[in-house]
Every structure is written in structure tokens, then in C-alpha cells.
Design a protein around this motif. Structure first.
Motif, PDB file in Angstrom:
ATOM      1  N   THR A  23       9.860   0.037 -20.791  1.00 33.46           N
ATOM      2  CA  THR A  23       8.294  -0.047 -21.063  1.00 33.46           C
ATOM      3  C   THR A  23       7.296   0.583 -19.940  1.00 33.46           C
ATOM      4  O   THR A  23       7.956   0.548 -18.650  1.00 33.46           O
ATOM      5  N   LEU A  24       6.019   0.807 -20.148  1.00 37.75           N
ATOM      6  CA  LEU A  24       5.287   1.324 -19.235  1.00 37.75           C
ATOM      7  C   LEU A  24       5.311   0.327 -18.095  1.00 37.75           C
ATOM      8  O   LEU A  24       5.227   0.681 -16.780  1.00 37.75           O
ATOM      9  N   ALA A  25       4.921  -0.949 -18.403  1.00 36.84           N
ATOM     10  CA  ALA A  25       4.799  -1.929 -17.402  1.00 36.84           C
ATOM     11  C   ALA A  25       6.142  -2.175 -16.457  1.00 36.84           C
ATOM     12  O   ALA A  25       5.936  -2.226 -15.218  1.00 36.84           O
ATOM     13  N   GLN A  26       7.225  -1.936 -17.056  1.00 35.28           N
ATOM     14  CA  GLN A  26       8.486  -1.992 -16.143  1.00 35.28           C
ATOM     15  C   GLN A  26       8.400  -0.850 -15.368  1.00 35.28           C
ATOM     16  O   GLN A  26       8.663  -0.958 -13.952  1.00 35.28           O
ATOM     17  N   ARG A  27       8.115   0.471 -15.861  1.00 36.32           N
ATOM     18  CA  ARG A  27       8.166   1.519 -15.067  1.00 36.32           C
ATOM     19  C   ARG A  27       7.179   1.580 -13.680  1.00 36.32           C
ATOM     20  O   ARG A  27       7.538   2.207 -12.692  1.00 36.32           O
ATOM     21  N   LEU A  28       6.115   0.831 -14.020  1.00 36.54           N
ATOM     22  CA  LEU A  28       5.058   0.832 -12.972  1.00 36.54           C
ATOM     23  C   LEU A  28       5.222  -0.334 -12.230  1.00 36.54           C
ATOM     24  O   LEU A  28       4.230  -0.597 -11.202  1.00 36.54           O
ATOM     25  N   LEU A  29       6.176  -1.222 -12.098  1.00 37.24           N
ATOM     26  CA  LEU A  29       6.378  -2.043 -11.172  1.00 37.24           C
ATOM     27  C   LEU A  29       6.587  -1.533  -9.717  1.00 37.24           C
ATOM     28  O   LEU A  29       6.174  -2.344  -8.745  1.00 37.24           O
ATOM     29  N   ALA A  30       7.087  -0.434  -9.718  1.00 32.01           N
ATOM     30  CA  ALA A  30       7.160   0.106  -8.193  1.00 32.01           C
ATOM     31  C   ALA A  30       5.675   0.270  -7.363  1.00 32.01           C
ATOM     32  O   ALA A  30       5.694   0.258  -6.447  1.00 32.01           O
ATOM     33  N   CYS A  31       4.725   0.439  -8.220  1.00 32.00           N
ATOM     34  CA  CYS A  31       3.248   0.759  -7.634  1.00 32.00           C
ATOM     35  C   CYS A  31       2.996  -0.585  -7.111  1.00 32.00           C
ATOM     36  O   CYS A  31       2.134  -0.222  -5.837  1.00 32.00           O
ATOM     37  N   ALA A  32       3.536  -1.693  -7.434  1.00 33.73           N
ATOM     38  CA  ALA A  32       2.868  -2.826  -6.831  1.00 33.73           C
ATOM     39  C   ALA A  32       3.527  -3.164  -5.386  1.00 33.73           C
ATOM     40  O   ALA A  32       3.002  -3.776  -4.739  1.00 33.73           O
ATOM     41  N   SER A  33       4.430  -2.353  -4.947  1.00 31.82           N
ATOM     42  CA  SER A  33       5.140  -2.484  -3.777  1.00 31.82           C
ATOM     43  C   SER A  33       3.857  -1.862  -2.736  1.00 31.82           C
ATOM     44  O   SER A  33       3.989  -2.443  -1.473  1.00 31.82           O
ATOM     45  N   CYS A  34       2.981  -1.215  -3.018  1.00 30.20           N
ATOM     46  CA  CYS A  34       1.968  -0.888  -2.113  1.00 30.20           C
ATOM     47  C   CYS A  34       0.579  -1.388  -2.603  1.00 30.20           C
ATOM     48  O   CYS A  34      -0.154  -1.808  -1.879  1.00 30.20           O
ATOM     49  N   HIS A  35       0.216  -1.285  -3.836  1.00 27.98           N
ATOM     50  CA  HIS A  35      -0.987  -1.674  -4.447  1.00 27.98           C
ATOM     51  C   HIS A  35      -1.266  -3.091  -4.869  1.00 27.98           C
ATOM     52  O   HIS A  35      -2.472  -3.400  -5.174  1.00 27.98           O
ATOM     53  N   ALA A  36      -0.500  -3.881  -5.131  1.00 21.51           N
ATOM     54  CA  ALA A  36      -0.456  -5.154  -5.575  1.00 21.51           C
ATOM     55  C   ALA A  36       0.400  -6.495  -5.206  1.00 21.51           C
ATOM     56  O   ALA A  36       0.292  -7.428  -6.009  1.00 21.51           O
ATOM     57  N   ARG A  37       1.362  -5.846  -4.124  1.00 20.02           N
ATOM     58  CA  ARG A  37       2.306  -6.955  -3.885  1.00 20.02           C
ATOM     59  C   ARG A  37       1.949  -8.067  -3.507  1.00 20.02           C
ATOM     60  O   ARG A  37       0.771  -7.895  -2.339  1.00 20.02           O
ATOM     61  N   VAL A  38       2.483  -9.319  -3.348  1.00 15.68           N
ATOM     62  CA  VAL A  38       2.127 -10.537  -2.776  1.00 15.68           C
ATOM     63  C   VAL A  38       3.391 -11.231  -2.310  1.00 15.68           C
ATOM     64  O   VAL A  38       4.448 -10.918  -2.646  1.00 15.68           O
ATOM     65  N   ASP A  39       3.403 -11.993  -1.307  1.00 18.15           N
ATOM     66  CA  ASP A  39       4.270 -12.557  -0.787  1.00 18.15           C
ATOM     67  C   ASP A  39       4.716 -13.954  -1.629  1.00 18.15           C
ATOM     68  O   ASP A  39       4.154 -14.086  -2.267  1.00 18.15           O
ATOM     69  N   ALA A  40       5.611 -14.545  -1.013  1.00 19.68           N
ATOM     70  CA  ALA A  40       6.037 -16.113  -1.784  1.00 19.68           C
ATOM     71  C   ALA A  40       4.930 -16.966  -1.909  1.00 19.68           C
ATOM     72  O   ALA A  40       4.868 -17.932  -2.750  1.00 19.68           O
ATOM     73  N   ARG A  41       3.816 -17.041  -0.958  1.00 16.77           N
ATOM     74  CA  ARG A  41       2.586 -17.701  -1.078  1.00 16.77           C
ATOM     75  C   ARG A  41       1.558 -17.196  -1.824  1.00 16.77           C
ATOM     76  O   ARG A  41       0.589 -17.937  -1.902  1.00 16.77           O
ATOM     77  N   GLY A  42       1.933 -15.964  -2.202  1.00  8.79           N
ATOM     78  CA  GLY A  42       0.676 -15.253  -3.087  1.00  8.79           C
ATOM     79  C   GLY A  42      -0.355 -14.472  -2.099  1.00  8.79           C
ATOM     80  O   GLY A  42      -1.255 -14.069  -2.573  1.00  8.79           O
ATOM     81  N   ASP A  43      -0.004 -14.407  -0.950  1.00 10.58           N
ATOM     82  CA  ASP A  43      -0.826 -13.595  -0.047  1.00 10.58           C
ATOM     83  C   ASP A  43      -0.190 -12.118  -0.144  1.00 10.58           C
ATOM     84  O   ASP A  43       0.761 -11.792  -0.333  1.00 10.58           O
ATOM     85  N   PRO A  44      -1.620 -11.086  -0.065  1.00 10.37           N
ATOM     86  CA  PRO A  44      -1.300  -9.955  -0.330  1.00 10.37           C
ATOM     87  C   PRO A  44      -0.501  -9.133   1.139  1.00 10.37           C
ATOM     88  O   PRO A  44      -0.658  -9.740   2.261  1.00 10.37           O
ATOM     89  N   VAL A  45       0.275  -8.156   0.761  1.00  7.62           N
ATOM     90  CA  VAL A  45       1.091  -7.238   1.969  1.00  7.62           C
ATOM     91  C   VAL A  45       0.582  -6.020   1.687  1.00  7.62           C
ATOM     92  O   VAL A  45       0.165  -5.621   0.544  1.00  7.62           O
ATOM     93  N   ASN A  46       0.873  -5.230   2.798  1.00  2.00           N
ATOM     94  CA  ASN A  46       0.648  -4.087   2.568  1.00  2.00           C
ATOM     95  C   ASN A  46      -0.990  -3.782   2.410  1.00  2.00           C
ATOM     96  O   ASN A  46      -1.432  -2.809   1.488  1.00  2.00           O
ATOM     97  N   ASP A  47      -1.800  -4.750   2.786  1.00  5.75           N
ATOM     98  CA  ASP A  47      -2.979  -4.742   2.627  1.00  5.75           C
ATOM     99  C   ASP A  47      -4.189  -3.999   3.470  1.00  5.75           C
ATOM    100  O   ASP A  47      -5.369  -4.350   3.178  1.00  5.75           O
ATOM    101  N   SER A  48      -3.666  -3.268   4.343  1.00  8.65           N
ATOM    102  CA  SER A  48      -4.692  -2.836   5.282  1.00  8.65           C
ATOM    103  C   SER A  48      -5.066  -1.450   4.914  1.00  8.65           C
ATOM    104  O   SER A  48      -6.136  -1.152   5.158  1.00  8.65           O
ATOM    105  N   TYR A  49      -4.144  -0.794   4.396  1.00 10.04           N
ATOM    106  CA  TYR A  49      -4.514   0.710   4.071  1.00 10.04           C
ATOM    107  C   TYR A  49      -4.253   1.078   2.708  1.00 10.04           C
ATOM    108  O   TYR A  49      -4.593   2.151   2.266  1.00 10.04           O
ATOM    109  N   PHE A  50      -3.860   0.224   1.724  1.00 13.23           N
ATOM    110  CA  PHE A  50      -3.491   0.563   0.425  1.00 13.23           C
ATOM    111  C   PHE A  50      -4.578  -0.251  -0.406  1.00 13.23           C
ATOM    112  O   PHE A  50      -4.573  -1.332  -0.546  1.00 13.23           O
ATOM    113  N   PRO A  51      -5.183   0.336  -1.355  1.00 15.92           N
ATOM    114  CA  PRO A  51      -6.122  -0.402  -2.055  1.00 15.92           C
ATOM    115  C   PRO A  51      -5.358  -1.121  -3.317  1.00 15.92           C
ATOM    116  O   PRO A  51      -4.451  -0.595  -3.577  1.00 15.92           O
ATOM    117  N   ARG A  52      -6.157  -2.206  -3.722  1.00 17.25           N
ATOM    118  CA  ARG A  52      -5.578  -2.710  -5.012  1.00 17.25           C
ATOM    119  C   ARG A  52      -6.163  -1.938  -6.066  1.00 17.25           C
ATOM    120  O   ARG A  52      -7.443  -1.583  -6.166  1.00 17.25           O
TER     121      ARG A  52
END
Length: 231
Positions: A23-52
């Protein structure tokens, strides 16, 4: 004994691989590693230079994917990812992320003097007529959450990311369809003004409803190839 515990069982070795949905959603999961990823507490990571990018206008996201593919924006990883993707697929990607709810973002604590923040607020809300710099709200919306179909929001972006984008326009590493209104505006701003604007924007909380506005007053203060006037 520990070694034996770590060895996979015979059943595990012969288990059928789990099917991954195509599915498109499955293929685009990799984008979250920079643009929408959160840690176990729900806090964003990679959030200094990558926009959501969730909830951004689809037209804006599509334009940026084209800009990376066609060399108007310089970031090798993004260029590599989209280099061979056709226009219809880029539109699908843009639509997928545009349909997601915009993420809330905590305001950053200011690290500059109050007068710097005030200069930033003046530029964002009123512009600088002497330098022919329009107010940010004139294009990006009174709530600074962007405008459909192709103008992005400015809130919820890291200060360092905003600074980096101004630098990219200044150095011509980021361009857009002509006329490139942001390149014109950036050329009229001093480095101190850029710092003031990015600091003030980063210090603002995201509104309760961060969706882009449906429309704003036209014409825009500058001709803009990325957001042309509607016929």
C-alpha cells in the motif's frame, strides 16, 4: 545456556515470512524516519532540521517533490528518493501526507533578546515597507498555518530549519518556479532580520486548529510562481 536461549527455534526458522501490504501508506513509512518520527514517549526526534509534513497543503508538497527531482532544491537524499518517480506518483505522495492531521508542536523557548523577538514579530505581522518586504501573514495566512492549495504554514517549524531555508534561498540552493517570490524576499532581508523572524516563529505555539486556510485575499503582495493567481 545463554547461547542456547538466543538461538531461534526450529519453528521460527521455518515460519512463513509475514506478508507486508503493498500500500502507499506502507511504502511511505520510511519518510517518517525524518519527517514524523516520535520516540517511545511520543516526543519527536530528528526535529531540528527536518520539517513535519503531515497536513501541509498537497499542492505545496507536490511542488517541493518536483523541485527536488528537477534540481531546484539541493538535498541529495531527497533527490535520490524522487529522481525516478513520475508526476502522478508524486501527486499521490503529496496527497497522502496532506490528508494526515497536522501535528502539534511545542513552542521553543526564545534564546534571543526581547528586541530581536519584537523585530521578528513586526516583520511577520507587518513587513517592512522601506525594504519592500511584505508581511509573512499576507501570504501564509493570518494564523500562519498556510493556505490551500500551495502555501505552507510557518508555525511548528524548528528555528534551525527556518534559518537553513533562508540560507538556501540566499545561496540559490533552494529555488522555486519563477517568479521566485521567496528568493526576492530573502534578498531584501539582513541576516539579523532572518534570525529575528525564525526566532519569533519558533517561539509561537501551534494553534488548536493548525489546518491551512481555505483562501486568503488576492492578489498576493508579490507574484509567486509556486502560488499563482487563480484564473
Amino acid at each position: 545456556m545463554l547461547f542456547a536461549v538466543l538461538l531461534p527455534t526450529a519453528a521460527a526458522l521455518h515460519a512463513a515470512p509475514q506478508a507486508v501490504p503493498d500500500t502507499l501508506a506502507q511504502r511511505l513509512l520510511a519518510c517518517a524516519s525524518c519527517h514524523a518520527r516520535v520516540d517511545a514517549r511520543g516526543d519527536p526526534v530528528n526535529d531540528s532540521y527536518f520539517p513535519r509534513i503531515g497536513g501541509k497543503p498537497a499542492g505545496y508538497l507536490y511542488n517541493q517533490l518536483l523541485n527536488f527531482r528537477e534540481g531546484r532544491r539541493q538535498y541529495p537524499l531527497m533527490t535520490y528518493l524522487v529522481d525516478h518517480l513520475p508526476d502522478p506518483y508524486l501527486r499521490e505522495i503529496a496527497g497522502h501526507f496532506a490528508a494526515q492531521p497536522p501535528a502539534a508542536h511545542a513552542a521553543e523557548s526564545p534564546t534571543v533578546a526581547p528586541q530581536v523577538l519584537e523585530r521578528g514579530r513586526q516583520l511577520v505581522m507587518n513587513g517592512d515597507a522601506a525594504r519592500k518586504v511584505p508581511a509573512c501573514v499576507a501570504c501564509h495566512g493570518q494564523r500562519l498555518t498556510g493556505v490551500e492549495p500551495a502555501i505552507p504554514g510557518l508555525l511548528g517549524l524548528p528555528r534551525d530549519y527556518v534559518n537553513a531555508q533562508f540560507g538556501a534561498w540566499r545561496n540559490k540552493a533552494r529555488r522555486a518556479h519563477a517568479p521566485d517570490c521567496m528568493a526576492e524576499i530573502t534578498a531584501r532581508l539582513s541576516l539579523e532580520d532572518v534570525n529575528a523572524v525564525s526566532s519569533w516563529l519558533a517561539a509561537q505555539p501551534t494553534p488548536g486548529d493548525p489546518r491551512p486556510a481555505a483562501a486568503i485575499a488576492r492578489p498576493l503582495p508579490l507574484a509567486c510562481g509556486s502560488a499563482p493567481e487563480q484564473p
